[in-house]
Design an enzyme around this catalytic site. Structure first.
Site, PDB file in Angstrom:
ATOM      1  N   PRO A   1       4.596  -7.184 103.043  1.00 21.26           N
ATOM      2  CA  PRO A   1       4.519  -8.780 103.913  1.00 21.26           C
ATOM      3  C   PRO A   1       3.880  -9.680 102.965  1.00 21.26           C
ATOM      4  CG  PRO A   1       3.715  -6.797 105.244  1.00 21.26           C
ATOM      5  CD  PRO A   1       3.953  -6.451 103.880  1.00 21.26           C
TER       6      PRO A   1
ATOM      7  N   GLU B   1     -24.692   1.463  97.943  1.00 18.98           N
ATOM      8  CA  GLU B   1     -23.962   0.535  97.231  1.00 18.98           C
ATOM      9  C   GLU B   1     -24.008   0.948  95.545  1.00 18.98           C
ATOM     10  OE1 GLU B   1     -21.504  -0.890  98.517  1.00 18.98           O
ATOM     11  OE2 GLU B   1     -22.052  -0.486 100.447  1.00 18.98           O
TER      12      GLU B   1
ATOM     13  N   THR C   1      10.904 -14.650 102.813  1.00 19.59           N
ATOM     14  CA  THR C   1      11.502 -15.962 103.864  1.00 19.59           C
ATOM     15  C   THR C   1      11.238 -17.177 102.934  1.00 19.59           C
ATOM     16  OG1 THR C   1      10.427 -14.824 105.705  1.00 19.59           O
ATOM     17  CG2 THR C   1      11.002 -16.920 105.972  1.00 19.59           C
TER      18      THR C   1
END
Length: 656
Positions: free
Chosen positions: A239, A461, A244
């Site tokens: 996508p 982290e 298109t």
């Protein structure tokens, strides 16, 4: 006068067509006439005792008693009406009746009115009219109003459905009769302003589509050599990659009619509507051939047959697909009609739809490479006020894996971020903030962490960053943040290399980097926490993919149970035995244990730098690769393979 051919000129016939709006006008006029016809007097209601009093005073001129309604209408003498002006709000009525009274069904009109008139002198007696009121029209209206209302509602509803589902203006039948007509839109060349110049990147896909357009513009160039125009091209890709957009560019470049329709427009609740719309679409296309028909999201109607659980073989979607297959390449040829279709689910399409002769070409529209991302950034930055020192290549390097739609979103978010900060130009930091917002989510400034939670998040982290920095095949760490975004309390940002082939060493290093946060919590707190849920989910998926799909297991060997064709569909059985499943589970368990032990050894050996990084993160909340390099040194890179000498290569060939 006869014409030169000896025939009389044909008379022009004017046909008056019925317009449904006329009916509405007649209905409005009818209601208005009824209102005006009944808008005479506004009589006041009084009681029978007041009627008797008015009788005795000689104020009444006439009484009309309606026997079947038990109602009387009273007309007051003109010279006495002013006495009752207060009952009409101070205004003297000009029309009759002036008063009405109601009685029960036991009221004897002849006896009562006779007695009242008998008490009056002969010259002052009141005129009494007794009659029955006719309700025939009212009864007819009561019976007709509701059916007429239902008919009007039915016509209005299906007339609106006809506009949405039927053919365009002038379509045969109109309204409900056009439910089976195609909803394909013929592109207006004046309104489609997208060309191939607006399509950045997509080198191979754009060349394939441009060749189709060139064939339509210069057919003799190909037919002179005996070539035939492709019947169809299927655009396949993730996508947002520009499928298109390529179709819009074709509509803007091709000098032929261009029909566009969505695959879901064929599927309707009414049986047979989908197949009828397919027939009507190709009928219109044949009339305007040569032309192009673009079907967006064709997987809505082209799903493989026989896999619709819960539906019979007479499923509406399958009937529509069968009709589409026949129209694309059936007994009747469609010369001059080219089919373009787009989907991001090519794996579920029916094999008969994918074969040559229907879709001769499958054009893969992949995620853009580095150079393509630069071009896409330049396209979407045309209308933006960018600072002069902005480096497009820097942003292209920091957006790996972004599609064209993602890059367009980054540019728009950067403009909004700069406007939010009241800047006159958009700089690099605005783009970086936009990338952070798109990937990590909106910054949650209202989120309040306890000191213990913040410390655990910082070490978590830091564990990711330390392991990722020290392993050679792990993706480079770009930034570590302690600012909550979306669902995450902290984030470690990587800049992955755009690899096409992933080695076993790379996958293991990626798993170790994912395990770094969980192991860091165990080292600092002595026990794991729930913050590693997403990391463990991704790690487990990689481990099972290595064993089940990539054939990297020691005991399962070079076996792959990946189904790329989707042929198994909804088959609930597994392609391997229970014993093989147990072996795979054991190998995954051993692989994850090995990753855990390796990660723990890395953090234990570099605990000093790992702790320093966590403290720096608690202090600054955001640290970059430069800060990590100061603590841990340069990023560890994989060793380059030694080149074989020419003699060794020749000996290997001779041996074979």
């Amino acid at each position: 006068m006869p014409n030169s051919g000896g025939k009389e000129p044909r008379r022009k016939v004017y046909r008056v067509r019925f317009n449904f709006s006329w009916f509405y006008l007649l209905l409005i006029f009818g209601i208005g006439w009824l209102l005006l016809n009944n808008s005479g007097a506004n009589p006041q209601k009084i009681e029978w005792a007041e009627v008797q009093e008015m009788f005795s005073k000689g104020d009444i001129q006439e009484i009309t008693y309606i026997r079947n309604s038990y109602k009387g209408n009273i007309t007051v003498r003109p010279d006495r009406i002013s006495k009752y002006a207060d009952k009409f709000g101070g205004k003297v009525p000009t029309s009759s009746p002036h008063f009405i009274f109601l009685v029960s069904d036991k009221f004897d009109s002849e006896k009562e009115f006779g007695a009242l008139n008998a008490a009056l002198p002969p010259s002052g007696q009141v005129k009494i009219v007794v009659e029955n009121e006719s309700h025939a029209w009212m009864e007819i209206l009561e019976w007709l109003i509701f059916p007429i209302f239902l008919i009007l509602m039915w016509l209005w509803m299906f007339r609106g459905m006809g506009k949405n589902m039927g053919a365009g203006p002038g379509g045969p039948g109109g309204g409900i009769f056009s439910v089976g007509k195609s909803t394909g839109k013929l592109a207006d060349k004046d309104k489609v302003n997208v060309t191939f110049k607006d399509v950045a990147g997509l080198y191979g896909a754009k060349d394939e589509v441009m060749e189709i357009v060139d064939f339509l513009k210069n057919p003799q160039k190909y037919t002179a050599l005996g070539g035939k125009i492709p019947k169809g091209a299927l655009l396949v890709g993730p996508p947002g990659t520009g499928k298109t957009l390529l179709a819009k560019a074709v509509a803007g470049e091709a000098n032929v009619p261009f029909f566009s329709i969505s695959g879901s427009d064929f599927v309707e609740m009414f049986v047979g509507v989908g197949a009828s719309r397919v027939r009507d679409l190709f009928r219109q296309a044949k009339e305007k051939a040569p032309c192009i028909v673009f079907i967006d999201e064709i997987d809505a109607v082209g799903r493989a047959r026989g896999k619709n659980v819960g539906f019979s073989s007479n499923d509406e979607r399958e009937n529509t697909l069968n009709q589409l297959l026949t129209e694309m390449d059936g007994f009747d040829t469609n010369s001059g009609v080219i089919i373009l279709a787009a989907t991001n689910r090519a794996d579920i399409l029916d094999k008969a739809l994918m074969r040559a002769g229907r879709f001769d070409r499958q054009i893969h529209v992949e995620l853009p490479e580095l150079k393509e991302r630069e071009e896409i950034f330049l396209v979407h930055m045309r209308g933006l006020k960018i600072s002069k020192d902005f480096d497009v290549s820097f942003m292209a390097q920091h957006t790996p894996g972004f599609s064209g739609a993602d890059i367009a979103n980054v540019c728009n978010e950067a403009a909004l971020t700069a406007a939010r900060k009241n800047k006159s130009e958009i700089d690099k930091q605005d783009f970086l903030d936009a990338v952070d917002r798109i990937i990590g989510g909106l910054e949650r400034k209202s989120s309040i962490l306890t000191p213990a939670e913040k410390k655990t998040t910082a070490y978590h982290e830091a564990g990711h960053a330390t392991v990722g920095w020290l392993l050679p095949y792990s993706d480079p760490v770009f930034k570590v943040s302690l600012i909550p975004r979306g669902d995450a309390l902290g984030l470690t940002w990587y800049l992955p290399d755009e690899r096409k082939i992933l080695s076993k060493s790379y996958l293991i290093d990626q798993m170790c980097a994912l395990m770094g946060g969980r192991v860091a919590e165990e080292i600092i707190n002595g026990e794991p926490a729930t913050g590693a849920l997403n990391d463990l989910e991704r790690l487990t998926r990689i481990a099972y993919n290595m064993i089940q799909f990539y054939g990297m297991g020691e005991r399962t060997g070079e076996l792959s149970f990946y189904d790329s064709t989707g042929a198994r569909g909804y088959d609930l059985t597994k392609p391997y035995s229970e014993k093989t499943a147990e072996v795979m589970d054991q190998e995954v368990r051993e692989l994850v244990d090995m990753v855990h032990d390796r990660t723990k050894k890395i953090l234990d050996d570099n605990k000093e730098g790992f702790v320093r990084m966590a403290k720096l993160l608690l202090e600054k909340e955001v640290i970059f690769a430069e800060d990590i390099e100061k603590i841990l040194g340069p990023k560890v890179k994989p060793a380059e393979p030694e080149e074989e000498s020419q003699g060794e290569v020749e000996n290997a060939v001779d041996h074979e």
